[in-house]
Design a protein around this motif. Structure first.
Motif, mmCIF file in Angstrom:
data_model
loop_
_atom_site.group_PDB
_atom_site.id
_atom_site.type_symbol
_atom_site.label_atom_id
_atom_site.label_comp_id
_atom_site.label_asym_id
_atom_site.label_seq_id
_atom_site.Cartn_x
_atom_site.Cartn_y
_atom_site.Cartn_z
ATOM 1 N N MET A 129 -0.003 -9.202 6.968
ATOM 2 C CA MET A 129 -1.294 -9.452 7.460
ATOM 3 C C MET A 129 -2.553 -9.019 6.781
ATOM 4 S SD MET A 129 0.121 -11.087 9.890
ATOM 5 C CE MET A 129 0.561 -9.976 11.255
ATOM 6 N N VAL A 130 -2.584 -7.534 6.406
ATOM 7 C CA VAL A 130 -3.521 -6.969 5.976
ATOM 8 C C VAL A 130 -2.662 -5.810 5.048
ATOM 9 C CG1 VAL A 130 -5.338 -5.274 6.251
ATOM 10 C CG2 VAL A 130 -4.881 -7.011 8.012
ATOM 11 N N LEU A 131 -3.097 -6.061 3.645
ATOM 12 C CA LEU A 131 -2.438 -5.245 2.721
ATOM 13 C C LEU A 131 -3.357 -3.779 2.720
ATOM 14 C CD1 LEU A 131 -2.251 -7.494 -0.555
ATOM 15 C CD2 LEU A 131 -0.413 -6.871 1.042
ATOM 16 N N PRO A 132 -2.392 -2.737 2.728
ATOM 17 C CA PRO A 132 -2.896 -1.519 2.546
ATOM 18 C C PRO A 132 -3.841 -1.229 1.468
ATOM 19 C CG PRO A 132 -0.710 -1.349 1.829
ATOM 20 C CD PRO A 132 -0.748 -2.659 2.395
ATOM 21 N N LYS A 133 -4.937 -0.177 1.517
ATOM 22 C CA LYS A 133 -5.752 -0.156 0.306
ATOM 23 C C LYS A 133 -5.372 1.087 -0.766
ATOM 24 C CE LYS A 133 -9.675 -2.235 1.762
ATOM 25 N NZ LYS A 133 -10.318 -3.130 1.156
#
Length: 318
Positions: A237-241
């Motif tokens: 859902m949310v790719l890491p930075k």
């Protein structure tokens, strides 16, 4: 072409028969009754508005694979040359369709258990309750080599056979080629068979769900109860930075930490894909339940049970 990896003994990567039978035993305790309009999930052996074997005759209809053979009207069948069922207004047992996704798209987890393991464990918990209620099993396992029909029947023997089929496909992951549109094929087959008055549990990450699946879900929901169990991983859902390198045996994708445009495009795609599924099931009044790889399967489904019980208590109190 790379060789298939051997099955792991780590139950977070590949499940086992012992693990699933243990969860099936726990599933007998499940008292989950979500506030759904037409039926209660996993209620079993209850008098309901669904059609089946009972007292008041409703209609004759064609026999479809998986139907209860005890309902066949042999006189009409002999006269017409085609199998027909006598349908009644009172249901004493239900037919449960388990659609278990075990394709390579589920062989992933950033932490906890693989999505494929969570789906298999959910199938075991549901199967345990279905067996306890004395209802009938049938369904399909979707895998990279195609689609395998689950055994049709009821009782402990049928349940164990179903679990063994799920374990067999789970322990073959990952495979070198991925099944395309397996979910769509299963849904289309069920629509063509014209199934009615059944409960369908779809256990998948729904990665191949698209607009073409929407009319199939709509058609099935008109005469059946559908429950979508969507398994996902937070990393999807949310790719890491940070810099990310993703790939398989054919492709690689490098997502740089500062490539905000590509990240935004990815997040928009994921959000849109999930919204299509949510809108489809919401329009038909059917529920979507979300499960994550980061938490224990039994704890997740049991927490939903407690939430539902609390909701029902609150409604009664008001």
């Amino acid at each position: 072409m790379a060789k298939q990896l051997s099955a792991s003994t780590d139950l977070r990567i590949h499940t086992s028969m012992a693990r699933l039978t243990g969860l099936a035993a726990q599933g007998r305790q499940l008292t989950w009754r979500p506030p759904l309009g037409r039926c209660s999930l996993l209620s079993g052996l209850n008098v309901a508005s669904q059609r089946g074997r009972g007292l008041d005759f409703i209609e004759l209809r064609h026999y479809h694979p998986g139907d209860d053979v005890r309902c066949i009207d042999w006189k009409v069948t002999q006269r017409t040359g085609q199998p027909y069922l006598r349908v009644y207004s009172e249901e004493k047992d239900k037919t449960i369709q388990l659609i278990v996704d075990q394709t390579s798209s589920l062989f992933f987890a950033s932490n906890g258990s693989m999505k494929s393991v969570i789906a298999a464990e959910l199938a075991a918990i549901i199967a345990g309750r279905v067996n306890y209620d004395g209802d009938r099993f049938c369904g399909n396992v979707i895998h990279d080599s195609g689609i395998t029909a689950l055994v049709s029947g009821r009782g402990e023997s049928a349940m164990l056979t179903v679990l063994q089929q799920v374990v067999s496909q789970n322990r073959q992951l990952p495979q070198t080629s991925m099944q395309a549109n397996g979910l769509k094929q299963v849904l289309n087959d069920l629509c063509q068979r014209g199934i009615k008055d059944q409960q369908l549990f779809i256990l998948s990450d729904f990665s191949d769900f698209d607009a073409q699946c929407v009319p199939l879900i709509t058609q099935l929901a008109a005469h059946n109860d559908l429950f979508a169990f969507r398994v996902s991983d937070p990393l999807e859902m949310v790719l890491p930075k940070r810099n990310i390198l993703m790939g398989n045996e054919e492709y690689q994708l490098n997502i740089a930490q500062n490539n905000e445009q590509l990240r935004a495009k990815y997040h928009d795609y994921i959000a849109q894909h999930r919204s299509v599924l949510d809108a489809c099931f919401k329009a038909t009044g059917q529920p979507v339940f979300d499960f994550t790889t980061h938490l224990d399967t039994w704890a997740q489904i049991n927490s939903l049970s407690h939430l539902s019980s609390s909701s029902e208590s609150g409604e009664r109190a008001s």
